[in-house]
Design a protein around this motif. Structure first.
Motif, short mmCIF file in Angstrom:
data_model
loop_
_atom_site.label_atom_id
_atom_site.label_comp_id
_atom_site.label_asym_id
_atom_site.label_seq_id
_atom_site.Cartn_x
_atom_site.Cartn_y
_atom_site.Cartn_z
N LEU A 45 56.36 -48.45 -29.71
CA LEU A 45 56.44 -49.71 -30.44
C LEU A 45 57.86 -49.95 -30.94
CD1 LEU A 45 55.16 -52.20 -31.64
CD2 LEU A 45 54.41 -50.83 -33.61
N ALA A 46 58.48 -48.89 -31.44
CA ALA A 46 59.87 -49.03 -31.90
C ALA A 46 60.78 -49.40 -30.75
CB ALA A 46 60.32 -47.71 -32.54
N GLU A 47 60.53 -48.83 -29.57
CA GLU A 47 61.33 -49.15 -28.39
C GLU A 47 61.11 -50.61 -27.97
OE1 GLU A 47 62.01 -47.49 -23.80
OE2 GLU A 47 60.68 -46.43 -25.20
N ALA A 48 59.88 -51.08 -28.06
CA ALA A 48 59.58 -52.46 -27.71
C ALA A 48 60.27 -53.42 -28.67
CB ALA A 48 58.06 -52.69 -27.73
N GLN A 49 60.25 -53.11 -29.95
CA GLN A 49 60.91 -53.96 -30.94
C GLN A 49 62.42 -54.01 -30.71
OE1 GLN A 49 59.34 -51.87 -34.35
NE2 GLN A 49 57.75 -53.43 -34.72
N THR A 50 63.00 -52.87 -30.34
CA THR A 50 64.44 -52.84 -30.05
C THR A 50 64.76 -53.66 -28.80
OG1 THR A 50 64.67 -50.64 -31.05
CG2 THR A 50 66.39 -51.35 -29.52
N ALA A 51 63.91 -53.53 -27.78
CA ALA A 51 64.12 -54.29 -26.54
C ALA A 51 64.06 -55.78 -26.82
CB ALA A 51 63.09 -53.89 -25.50
N TYR A 52 63.12 -56.20 -27.64
CA TYR A 52 63.02 -57.63 -27.96
C TYR A 52 64.24 -58.10 -28.74
CZ TYR A 52 61.42 -62.02 -29.94
OH TYR A 52 61.35 -63.34 -30.31
N ALA A 53 64.66 -57.30 -29.71
CA ALA A 53 65.80 -57.68 -30.55
C ALA A 53 67.09 -57.81 -29.74
CB ALA A 53 65.98 -56.66 -31.67
N GLY A 55 67.17 -58.77 -26.57
CA GLY A 55 67.01 -59.75 -25.50
C GLY A 55 66.43 -59.22 -24.21
N ASN A 56 65.97 -57.98 -24.21
CA ASN A 56 65.34 -57.41 -23.01
C ASN A 56 63.83 -57.73 -23.05
OD1 ASN A 56 67.76 -56.23 -22.06
ND2 ASN A 56 67.46 -54.48 -23.43
N TYR A 57 63.53 -59.01 -22.88
CA TYR A 57 62.16 -59.47 -23.10
C TYR A 57 61.17 -58.90 -22.09
CZ TYR A 57 64.81 -62.78 -25.91
OH TYR A 57 65.67 -63.33 -26.81
N SER A 58 61.60 -58.70 -20.87
CA SER A 58 60.70 -58.14 -19.86
C SER A 58 60.29 -56.73 -20.24
CB SER A 58 61.37 -58.15 -18.49
OG SER A 58 60.53 -57.57 -17.51
N ASP A 59 61.26 -55.90 -20.66
CA ASP A 59 60.95 -54.53 -21.07
C ASP A 59 60.06 -54.52 -22.30
OD1 ASP A 59 62.47 -53.62 -18.99
OD2 ASP A 59 64.21 -53.05 -20.21
N ALA A 60 60.36 -55.41 -23.24
CA ALA A 60 59.57 -55.46 -24.47
C ALA A 60 58.11 -55.80 -24.17
CB ALA A 60 60.17 -56.50 -25.43
N ALA A 61 57.91 -56.76 -23.26
CA ALA A 61 56.54 -57.15 -22.91
C ALA A 61 55.81 -56.01 -22.21
CB ALA A 61 56.55 -58.39 -22.03
N VAL A 79 51.87 -55.32 -32.11
CA VAL A 79 51.91 -55.26 -30.64
C VAL A 79 51.69 -56.64 -30.04
CG1 VAL A 79 50.78 -54.33 -28.59
CG2 VAL A 79 51.20 -52.84 -30.56
N ARG A 80 50.72 -57.36 -30.59
CA ARG A 80 50.40 -58.71 -30.08
C ARG A 80 51.58 -59.66 -30.31
NH1 ARG A 80 46.31 -60.31 -26.63
NH2 ARG A 80 45.57 -62.40 -27.11
N THR A 81 52.24 -59.52 -31.43
CA THR A 81 53.38 -60.39 -31.74
C THR A 81 54.53 -60.13 -30.78
OG1 THR A 81 52.79 -60.50 -34.08
CG2 THR A 81 55.06 -61.02 -33.50
N ILE A 82 54.83 -58.87 -30.56
CA ILE A 82 55.91 -58.53 -29.63
C ILE A 82 55.57 -59.04 -28.23
CG2 ILE A 82 56.97 -56.60 -28.38
CD1 ILE A 82 58.25 -56.97 -31.00
N LEU A 83 54.35 -58.86 -27.79
CA LEU A 83 53.96 -59.28 -26.45
C LEU A 83 54.06 -60.80 -26.30
CD1 LEU A 83 52.81 -58.70 -23.66
CD2 LEU A 83 50.51 -58.72 -24.66
N GLY A 84 53.49 -61.54 -27.26
CA GLY A 84 53.52 -63.00 -27.18
C GLY A 84 54.92 -63.56 -27.24
N ASP A 85 55.73 -63.05 -28.19
CA ASP A 85 57.10 -63.55 -28.34
C ASP A 85 57.95 -63.23 -27.12
OD1 ASP A 85 56.33 -64.45 -30.79
OD2 ASP A 85 57.41 -62.94 -31.96
N SER A 86 57.74 -62.05 -26.54
CA SER A 86 58.53 -61.65 -25.37
C SER A 86 58.20 -62.51 -24.16
CB SER A 86 58.28 -60.17 -25.06
OG SER A 86 58.69 -59.34 -26.12
N LEU A 87 56.91 -62.76 -23.93
CA LEU A 87 56.51 -63.60 -22.80
C LEU A 87 57.00 -65.03 -22.99
CD1 LEU A 87 52.87 -62.31 -22.18
CD2 LEU A 87 54.88 -61.89 -20.77
N ALA A 88 56.90 -65.54 -24.21
CA ALA A 88 57.37 -66.91 -24.47
C ALA A 88 58.87 -67.03 -24.24
CB ALA A 88 57.01 -67.32 -25.90
#
Length: 243
Positions: A45-53, A55-61, A79-88
């Protein structure tokens, strides 16, 4: 008369110098089965949050989906927030890059996962009209013109300028096709050149319109000809009253 007493055979007692029998070693190409791996979901989860922050949206999703697949009940809101924001964010990047087909695919994925799409639903609708218009360019002037006019009806947007330029070219191309078709001729072509000039008052439609009007006048006998109004066999081309 007595028989000799049987004596036990001596046993072979191994010594330190005896060579032990070889034991089977695992084949490196055939690893032994391993028990299930326990994932560190907090680290993922921490890795996903870092990826989103960053701009690595594909990795975060992908990381968010992996967490959800491993344990659907783990930090569901985060988890749902990261997934939705990354896909959007991915979808918006595709639309901004004029790649609506890829953007539409992401929006469809969001819907399949039950993630609200918000304004991306509108983006997908406009993107579908754009793709429909592009698919008819070079195939059918009437269908391409109709789709481009519908696209322009959405107003100013990312496709507006391209659609305007394409519509001008489609009207001119349609006029040319009519002018050189013996079944139609210059008279119905006049209306298409006029449509083009309503978009841009300059360009090659000017000269083409003048020639078409002259040729139509020469070909039309006194008393009028239905084709002079832009109709042929009772069918009005696009842009002509009755179409």
């Amino acid at each position: 008369t007595s028989q000799p007493t049987a004596t036990a055979s001596p046993t072979n007692t191994p010594t330190e110098t005896d060579t032990p029998l070889p034991t089977a070693t695992p084949d490196p190409e055939q690893p032994s089965p391993t028990p299930g791996i326990a994932y560190d979901l907090a680290a993922l989860l921490a890795e996903a949050q870092t990826a989103y922050a960053t701009g690595n949206y594909s990795d975060a999703a992908e990381l968010a989906e992996a967490i959800s697949a491993t344990d659907p009940n783990y930090e569901t809101v985060s988890v749902r927030t990261i997934l939705g924001d990354s896909l959007a964010a991915q979808a918006r990047n595709y639309y901004n890059a004029m790649q609506p087909a890829a953007g539409n695919r992401i929006v469809g994925q969001m819907e399949a996962l039950g993630i609200p799409t918000g304004d991306l639903a509108y983006e997908r609708t406009v993107g579908e009209v754009y793709l429909n218009a592009m698919s008819n360019i070079g195939i059918s002037f009437p269908q391409a013109i109709s789709a481009l006019e519908r696209l322009l009806s959405f107003g100013q947007g990312r496709y507006y300028q391209q659609a305007t330029d394409l519509l001008y070219r489609q009207y001119v191309g349609y006029g040319d096709a009519l002018a050189f078709d013996p079944n139609y001729g210059y008279c119905p072509a006049v209306a298409q050149y006029q449509n083009a000039l309503r978009i841009y008052s300059s360009g090659d439609a000017n000269g083409k319109l003048s020639q078409a009007e002259m040729m139509c006048a020469q070909a039309t006998p006194q008393g009028g000809d239905p084709s002079a109004t832009g109709t042929t066999d009772g069918v009005a081309p696009i842009g002509v009253p009755g179409s």
